[in-house]
Scaffold this motif. Structure first.
Motif, PDB file in Angstrom:
ATOM      1  N   LEU A 156      -6.511  16.698  -3.995  1.00  0.00           N
ATOM      2  CA  LEU A 156      -6.245  15.969  -2.747  1.00  0.00           C
ATOM      3  C   LEU A 156      -7.481  15.174  -2.322  1.00  0.00           C
ATOM      4  O   LEU A 156      -7.391  14.009  -1.943  1.00  0.00           O
ATOM      5  N   GLU A 166      -1.556   5.093  -5.581  1.00  0.00           N
ATOM      6  CA  GLU A 166      -2.593   5.776  -4.800  1.00  0.00           C
ATOM      7  C   GLU A 166      -1.985   6.485  -3.581  1.00  0.00           C
ATOM      8  O   GLU A 166      -2.285   7.642  -3.317  1.00  0.00           O
ATOM      9  N   PHE A 167      -1.142   5.760  -2.853  1.00  0.00           N
ATOM     10  CA  PHE A 167      -0.578   6.363  -1.649  1.00  0.00           C
ATOM     11  C   PHE A 167       0.421   7.457  -1.986  1.00  0.00           C
ATOM     12  O   PHE A 167       0.437   8.517  -1.352  1.00  0.00           O
ATOM     13  N   GLN A 183     -11.436   4.290  -0.944  1.00  0.00           N
ATOM     14  CA  GLN A 183     -12.076   3.194  -1.693  1.00  0.00           C
ATOM     15  C   GLN A 183     -11.211   1.932  -1.623  1.00  0.00           C
ATOM     16  O   GLN A 183     -11.705   0.836  -1.353  1.00  0.00           O
ATOM     17  N   LEU A 184      -9.910   2.119  -1.820  1.00  0.00           N
ATOM     18  CA  LEU A 184      -8.970   0.996  -1.797  1.00  0.00           C
ATOM     19  C   LEU A 184      -8.961   0.329  -0.414  1.00  0.00           C
ATOM     20  O   LEU A 184      -9.070  -0.898  -0.294  1.00  0.00           O
ATOM     21  N   LEU A 220      -1.371  10.557  -3.009  1.00  0.00           N
ATOM     22  CA  LEU A 220      -2.003  11.161  -1.835  1.00  0.00           C
ATOM     23  C   LEU A 220      -0.981  11.909  -0.982  1.00  0.00           C
ATOM     24  O   LEU A 220      -1.199  13.052  -0.572  1.00  0.00           O
ATOM     25  N   MET A 253      -7.994   6.458  -2.181  1.00  0.00           N
ATOM     26  CA  MET A 253      -7.346   5.683  -1.126  1.00  0.00           C
ATOM     27  C   MET A 253      -8.391   5.072  -0.197  1.00  0.00           C
ATOM     28  O   MET A 253      -8.281   3.910   0.212  1.00  0.00           O
ATOM     29  N   ASP A 277     -12.202  -1.527   0.117  1.00  0.00           N
ATOM     30  CA  ASP A 277     -12.199  -2.809  -0.602  1.00  0.00           C
ATOM     31  C   ASP A 277     -11.382  -3.844   0.156  1.00  0.00           C
ATOM     32  O   ASP A 277     -11.786  -5.000   0.300  1.00  0.00           O
ATOM     33  N   ILE A 278     -10.217  -3.419   0.622  1.00  0.00           N
ATOM     34  CA  ILE A 278      -9.324  -4.334   1.347  1.00  0.00           C
ATOM     35  C   ILE A 278      -9.995  -4.832   2.626  1.00  0.00           C
ATOM     36  O   ILE A 278      -9.968  -6.021   2.940  1.00  0.00           O
ATOM     37  N   LEU A 290       0.833  -1.212   0.000  1.00  0.00           N
ATOM     38  CA  LEU A 290       0.000   0.000   0.000  1.00  0.00           C
ATOM     39  C   LEU A 290       0.865   1.258   0.000  1.00  0.00           C
ATOM     40  O   LEU A 290       0.580   2.226  -0.693  1.00  0.00           O
ATOM     41  N   GLU A 293      -7.811  11.236  -1.796  1.00  0.00           N
ATOM     42  CA  GLU A 293      -8.280  10.662  -0.530  1.00  0.00           C
ATOM     43  C   GLU A 293      -9.422   9.678  -0.772  1.00  0.00           C
ATOM     44  O   GLU A 293      -9.518   8.653  -0.127  1.00  0.00           O
TER      45      GLU A 293
END
Ligand code: CA
Ligand code: CA
Lengths: 116, 116
Positions: B85, B20-21, B94-95, B24, B92, B98-99, B15, B89
């Motif tokens: 931003l 994505e990270f 959403q990710l 961000l 992230m 999902d996880i 991650l 956010e």
């Protein structure tokens, strides 16, 4: 990104094969098959949820409500199967909590940093 | 069990290295370095949090409060850096959502089953 989903799926599989999960599933099924235990637990959970909702809405609990919850809690704790299930739930919830902390660590660092 | 922690650590690393990270983190740092953008965002977040707390306590929001929140939201969305931003956010979040669903799936199955 797909990499993160792959890792999450691996983690999900490991969790499902863990002793913690297997014990929890076994106890959960045993309680579900025991009509008396199931009723007792459902009753306890119902009371617990009701009081939590009140607290979340900023309402204060009465002496009577607190005492009722306490005595139902003591009752379910004396039921061996239920108390074992609740212990197994606590271990699983601890494990999930630890995992969530590990996953959220980069975000914690990021959002902890910018504030002073 | 230690196996689950290992997998969680692997997932955390993946991650942290994800696009994505990284996006961000970059946008977060840019906003933090831009005093005007930071103030605008802090103001928006303050209002948002205040209204969320009210709603969680079961209080109804006034027309005025809703309109104020909406106009501040429209304002921050017009700020390119802040709106980028906020999009990062959301991706992230959403990710992570999902996880969390993937990880909680065995528990969902277990607790979905016993209820009818
Ligand atoms: Ca049943
Ligand atoms: Ca600063």
């Amino acid at each position: 990104m797909s990499n993160a989903y792959d890792k999450a799926n691996e983690l999900g599989r490991v969790l499902k094969e863990s002793d913690e999960f297997k014990q929890l599933a076994e106890l959960h099924n045993k309680v579900n098959e025991d009509e008396q235990a199931k009723q007792m637990l459902d009753n306890f959970r119902g009371i617990q949820m009701e009081l939590q909702q009140k607290q979340m809405q900023g309402m204060e609990l009465s002496e009577e409500e607190i005492q009722k919850a306490q005595s139902v809690f003591e009752l379910v704790q004396q039921h061996e199967l239920i108390s074992k299930l609740m212990e197994a739930e606590q271990r699983m919830s601890q494990l999930i909590g630890d995992i969530n902390k590990i996953i959220a660590e980069p975000l914690e660092e990021l959002y902890g940093m910018g504030q002073e």
